[in-house]
Structures are given as C-alpha cells and as structure tokens.
Motif scaffolding. Structure first.
Motif, PDB file in Angstrom:
ATOM      1  N   GLY A  94       3.931   9.563  12.105  1.00 56.33           N
ATOM      2  CA  GLY A  94       4.408   8.820  10.932  1.00 56.33           C
ATOM      3  C   GLY A  94       4.727   7.393  11.345  1.00 56.33           C
ATOM      4  N   THR A  95       4.809   6.517  10.358  1.00 56.76           N
ATOM      5  CA  THR A  95       5.080   5.106  10.682  1.00 56.76           C
ATOM      6  C   THR A  95       6.029   4.493   9.657  1.00 56.76           C
ATOM      7  OG1 THR A  95       4.065   2.942  11.042  1.00 56.76           O
ATOM      8  CG2 THR A  95       3.034   4.332   9.379  1.00 56.76           C
ATOM      9  N   PHE A  96       6.784   3.498  10.085  1.00 59.22           N
ATOM     10  CA  PHE A  96       7.607   2.725   9.145  1.00 59.22           C
ATOM     11  C   PHE A  96       6.930   1.400   8.793  1.00 59.22           C
ATOM     12  CE2 PHE A  96      10.685   5.582  11.167  1.00 59.22           C
ATOM     13  CZ  PHE A  96      11.185   6.179  10.021  1.00 59.22           C
ATOM     14  N   SER A  97       5.661   1.245   9.223  1.00 62.97           N
ATOM     15  CA  SER A  97       4.934  -0.001   8.945  1.00 62.97           C
ATOM     16  C   SER A  97       4.676  -0.184   7.459  1.00 62.97           C
ATOM     17  CB  SER A  97       3.587  -0.009   9.673  1.00 62.97           C
ATOM     18  OG  SER A  97       3.786  -0.204  11.045  1.00 62.97           O
ATOM     19  N   LYS A  98       4.536   0.919   6.730  1.00 66.32           N
ATOM     20  CA  LYS A  98       4.232   0.811   5.298  1.00 66.32           C
ATOM     21  C   LYS A  98       5.502   0.916   4.462  1.00 66.32           C
ATOM     22  CE  LYS A  98       0.131   1.118   6.906  1.00 66.32           C
ATOM     23  NZ  LYS A  98      -0.658  -0.066   7.170  1.00 66.32           N
ATOM     24  N   THR A  99       6.424   1.797   4.866  1.00 64.25           N
ATOM     25  CA  THR A  99       7.616   2.010   4.043  1.00 64.25           C
ATOM     26  C   THR A  99       8.697   0.966   4.307  1.00 64.25           C
ATOM     27  OG1 THR A  99       8.362   3.550   5.734  1.00 64.25           O
ATOM     28  CG2 THR A  99       7.330   4.512   3.791  1.00 64.25           C
TER      29      THR A  99
HETATM   30  C1  LIG Z   1      -4.863   5.038   9.106  1.00 64.77           C
HETATM   31  C2  LIG Z   1      -3.696   4.228   9.571  1.00 64.77           C
HETATM   32  N1  LIG Z   1      -2.846   4.783  10.429  1.00 64.77           N
HETATM   33  C3  LIG Z   1      -1.770   4.105  10.847  1.00 64.77           C
HETATM   34  C4  LIG Z   1      -1.506   2.830  10.398  1.00 64.77           C
HETATM   35  C5  LIG Z   1      -0.226   2.156  10.806  1.00 64.77           C
HETATM   36  O1  LIG Z   1      -0.302   1.594  12.019  1.00 64.77           O
HETATM   37  P1  LIG Z   1       1.033   1.118  12.749  1.00 64.77           P
HETATM   38  O2  LIG Z   1       2.097   2.122  12.513  1.00 64.77           O
HETATM   39  O3  LIG Z   1       0.640   1.032  14.184  1.00 64.77           O
HETATM   40  O4  LIG Z   1       1.392  -0.208  12.161  1.00 64.77           O
HETATM   41  C6  LIG Z   1      -2.380   2.203   9.546  1.00 64.77           C
HETATM   42  C7  LIG Z   1      -2.155   0.816   9.143  1.00 64.77           C
HETATM   43  O5  LIG Z   1      -2.940   0.147   8.546  1.00 64.77           O
HETATM   44  C8  LIG Z   1      -3.499   2.925   9.108  1.00 64.77           C
HETATM   45  O6  LIG Z   1      -4.365   2.381   8.246  1.00 64.77           O
END
Ligand SMILES: Cc1ncc(COP(=O)(O)O)c(C=O)c1O
Length: 510
Positions: A348-353
C-alpha cells in the motif's frame, strides 16, 4: 511417433488458407513422460500459432481424430477442452468445432517471454545490474519542478491537501518532546504500524497485525524489497501485460526473468500464466484497479490465482496503490484478506491518499517472513524518517486520513466527469474516453494504427503530459491509447487541457 497428416481434413478443410502440400500437424511420442493429451494440446496449439492451421479451419470430431491417432477419445477430448478454454477453438457440440477466427491475439504475442533488456554499453566500473537499473526507464529524464501539467497521471490533488492541518500536527509533535530522534525500528514507527494494520483491515479487508506491517519509502521501495527478499536471480515472475513500469523495474533490478501475462476483462489470465510459466516463483498483480488498464480482477480470478500460488508454491505481490478511490461499487476485499496460505505480500502507499513527496508506504507480509523483511529493510536506509511517520500516525489515528479520502473521492469523481464531458464534446473521433469506476486516470483510446508514443511526445511539446499505453506493454499493444490523469487538475485546467489536446490532434497527423 504418431503423425497427423493433412489427409485427416484438419488442414484441408480450411477455406481460408489451404496448405500447398501435406503438413505434419502433430508429433506424439507415447514413450514421453508428458501425457498424450498434453502433447496433442501443445502440438495443435503450436500449429495454430505458427499459422499451419488457418483461423476458421474445421477441426475433425474427437471420435474421428481419436481413431486416426489411435488414442482414446478421452485423451482427445481433454486436449480439445483445454484449447476451447483458452480460446483457440470455438464452436458448439454437434455444430462442429473450428479454429477460432479471432485468435487470442495477446496470447500470440505472449508466447515466449521476451529476453531481459540488455544494457546498451557498459560504463567502466559499473556492474551489469547497475546498467540494468539505469535502463529501466522509470527515472525522469529531467528533474521535476514547478506545477504539474495536465494530464500527468499518478498525481493526487495536491492543491486540496490540508497543509495547515499537517503543519499543526508536525508542530505539535516537535513541541511534545517525546519524539524519538535517535534510530528507530527498521520496520517502522510502532504507532504508525498499528494505525496501518487497523486501516488496511477496516478499509481493505486485510487480515494482519502490526507485526506484519513494514513501513517503506513508498510502494517503489516495497516492490524493490519484495523482489530482492523473495527472488533469486533468474527466477521467473508473472507480470501483468500491460503493467506498471515500477514493478518491472524492481524485478529487473533483482535479476528476475519476467513473463508477461495477458489480461482480459477479468484481469490477469491465470490460465495463460499457467501455460507460459506454470512454476513461476511469483506473480505481480494490481487486482483492485489494474494499472494501467483499470480492470478489476474478478472474484473467480482471485481464487484461481491463489489456488495456483498454493499449487506452485509461489508468491503473489499485490500492489493496491489507489483502491481507496472507487466511485461506483464497493471494492472487493484485497487478495491478502482472501489468502489462507500466507502467499500474498500486500503493498500500500500514501502517495495517492496523502501526497507522493511524503515517500511513505507499507508492506503487509506473512508472519513467517516479517523478521527477514525487517532485517532487509534496515539494509536499504535503516528506516523511513521517524518524524514523518509520527505525523502520519497522528493524521490517520485522529481520523483526518479517512475524512481527506472521503473529500477527495467526491472531488476526483467530479474531475473525472469534467474530463469525460470535455473529451466527448471536443475530442470526438480523436480520443475515445469512457468513465471509469475507480482510480485517478482514464485511458483515452486512439484510432487504430496510431503511434501513441509519437502522439504523447507531440502533446508534451505543446504542454500536455500523458503516458502512452505502449510504454507499459511488453508484447504488442492491441490498441494505442494515452493515460490521462485528472485527479490533480481542476475543472478549468481540465477543459483547457482538452481544448489544447484537440487543437494539437486536429492539426497533427502522425
Ligand atoms: C501501479 C502503481 N503502483 C504504485 C504507485 C505508487 O508509487 P509510490 O508509492 O512509490 O509513489 C503508483 C503511482 O503512480 C502506481 O501507478
């Protein structure tokens, strides 16, 4: 060795491309360890793929073929059932069986895994791996500065992020005096790990405790870590095709042998994966919202994938990068939550949220490998910055994340509608845009035969950022398309961006 000569009618019945001379269709070896049905299946499939049996050719009945080949009818039926299931044969019982007129094109292109990209020329002193890493194509050619230009995919609404609130939480942490400023746990700041465990259980149906959570610097580090911890160089990995470049880059960096696996409307084709590389060590998927196509993996496929992983003793890496932004229906629970065999590593990532510059994400790993991931995480950079982890833990724990995501969901839905409306009124015949039920980007389909890379380059020269679909594909792309991000741009910017796109595309002929 058994041969099926053309006199069986298998070939001669083709009204499309009759062979000039009799052709040996299938060689069967009764002394082989490979079951006869499998040999027959493989022989016919190869003959179809190589064009030795034309699309539309009538296939003799199983009874006739069994008699000609001196095989049991069961053996022939089994082989044909498999060919039917994979789309090579079509037709109904009693109405005759034919070679499919439209062959699964993507299966054709995915016949053989592509050779790993070779570094162009070695720079003195740099390892082969270093050259592979430099050639993966995910590093931007120029530093990213200034405001993002429409329609750069992958960006959330940075303009709508509650900066003051974040600043207040940061100040409170600094003032509190209990902020650990020394080295911290490589697996992450404990309160954040606890908050993440609760969050993924509540929102995504994951089954995990805080000890299974490893905080990483965004999903990219999670992918890199998973590839290095779980794979040995040369191991085979299924990768969605088209798929995420960041995943491909991490796998190449770990020396994996990538097997591109085609997708359909239900997501990654498990059948195709099993055919191409039944014993792959890992499958990398984005089931909630496949990147870049936006397909949601069906429940049946999810179960199929989990069953394959159990059978093949393999790992599944689940990239759940933007599942919080679903507009139409309730999201399916993540694969990790369906996994009873400890095969799934969830990312999971906080890059989008939250925002991408934060560089915080997380892995949820099975308990028996948590200690290994923790140790490997320490090798990367010891741990992510504790101060940011602490602020984020407060942001989640006090309910701000859930509120922010709710607001953004409404905002993104509106921005998506703005893009679809503008596209429909200005891009008719140039780009085909349809609403999507989730995510932060749309796939804009281009007319058949268009070079989407060239279109994307031309648009970039005119101030419009897009990503060509072909860049995400390993095999040939079925159709050309552009990925258009909308979440980061307000209605006005979206309208203007579409106007400019229309002007560029109207006057430019590739
Ligand atoms: C498929 C996918 N996974 C993960 C990410 C997020 O990457 P990160 O958490 O390294 O910013 C993205 C961002 O564009 C994505 O498109």
């Amino acid at each position: 060795m058994l041969m099926v000569p053309a006199k069986t009618g298998f070939l001669m019945a083709s009204s499309i491309r009759p062979p000039a001379r009799p052709v040996t269709l299938v060689n069967l070896d009764p002394s082989s360890e490979v079951p006869l049905y499998r040999q027959l299946y493989e022989g016919v499939r190869q003959a179809i793929l190589a064009g030795r049996i034309a699309p539309g050719a009538r296939v003799p009945s199983t009874r006739l073929l069994a008699a000609e080949l001196d095989l049991s009818r069961n053996t022939v039926t089994l082989a044909f059932e498999q060919l039917h299931a994979e789309g090579y044969l079509e037709g109904q019982p009693r109405a005759g069986t034919y070679v499919a007129r439209t062959l699964p094109e993507r299966l054709l292109s995915a016949r053989r895994p592509p050779p790993a990209p070779q570094p162009k020329s070695k720079v003195r002193g740099v390892s082969t791996r270093g050259m592979v890493l430099a050639g993966t194509g995910i590093c931007p050619s120029e530093p990213m500065t200034g405001l993002p230009r429409p329609f750069r995919p992958g960006l959330p609404a940075i303009d709508a992020f509650p900066r003051r609130l974040w600043a207040r939480l940061a100040l409170r942490r600094w003032r509190s005096g209990d902020l650990p400023l020394a080295y911290n746990d490589p697996a992450g700041f404990r309160p954040l790990r606890e908050a993440v465990a609760e969050h993924v259980a509540a929102i995504r149906g994951a089954t995990c405790g805080a000890d299974q959570v490893i905080i990483v610097s965004g999903s990219q580090q999670g992918l890199d870590l998973a590839a290095r911890v779980l794979l040995d160089p040369g191991d085979t990995v299924w990768l969605e095709d088209p798929g995420y470049l960041g995943t491909r880059a991490a796998l190449l960096g770990a020396g994996a042998r990538i097997v591109p696996v085609p997708l359909d409307h239900e997501g990654l084709s498990v059948t195709a994966g099993e055919r191409l590389a039944p014993d792959a060590r890992m499958a990398c998927v984005s089931p909630s919202h496949q990147y870049p196509t936006g397909v949601t993996m069906s429940a049946g496929r999810r179960l199929g994938l989990l069953r394959w992983a159990a059978r093949a003793n393999s790992w599944i890496v689940e990239d759940d990068y933007d599942s919080e932004f679903r507009y139409a229906s309730r999201p399916l629970a993540c694969l990790q939550g369906m996994d009873t065999e400890a095969r799934v590593v969830y990312i999971g990532t906080f890059s989008k949220t939250v925002f991408p510059g934060l560089r915080l994400g997380y892995l949820v790993v099975p308990p028996h490998v948590a200690g290994i991931f923790r140790a490997a995480r320490a090798v990367c950079d010891r741990h992510s910055p504790t101060i940011d982890q602490a602020i984020l833990a407060d942001f989640i724990g006090e309910g701000h994340l859930a509120r922010h995501v709710r607001r953004m969901r409404t905002l993104y839905q509106d921005r998506q509608s703005a893009l679809v409306e503008a596209g429909r009124s200005l891009l008719g015949g140039l780009v085909e845009l349809a609403p999507a039920e989730a995510g932060m980007h749309l796939v804009g389909w281009l007319p058949l035969g268009t070079d989407d890379g060239a279109v994307s380059d031309r648009l970039a020269a005119e101030g419009i950022d897009t990503l060509p679909l072909s860049r995400h594909s390993i095999g040939p792309c079925e159709r050309a398309a552009l990925l258009l991000g909308y979440a980061a741009f307000d209605r006005r910017a979206i309208r203007r961006g579409v106007e400019r796109m229309a002007a560029v595309l109207e006057r430019w002929k590739p």
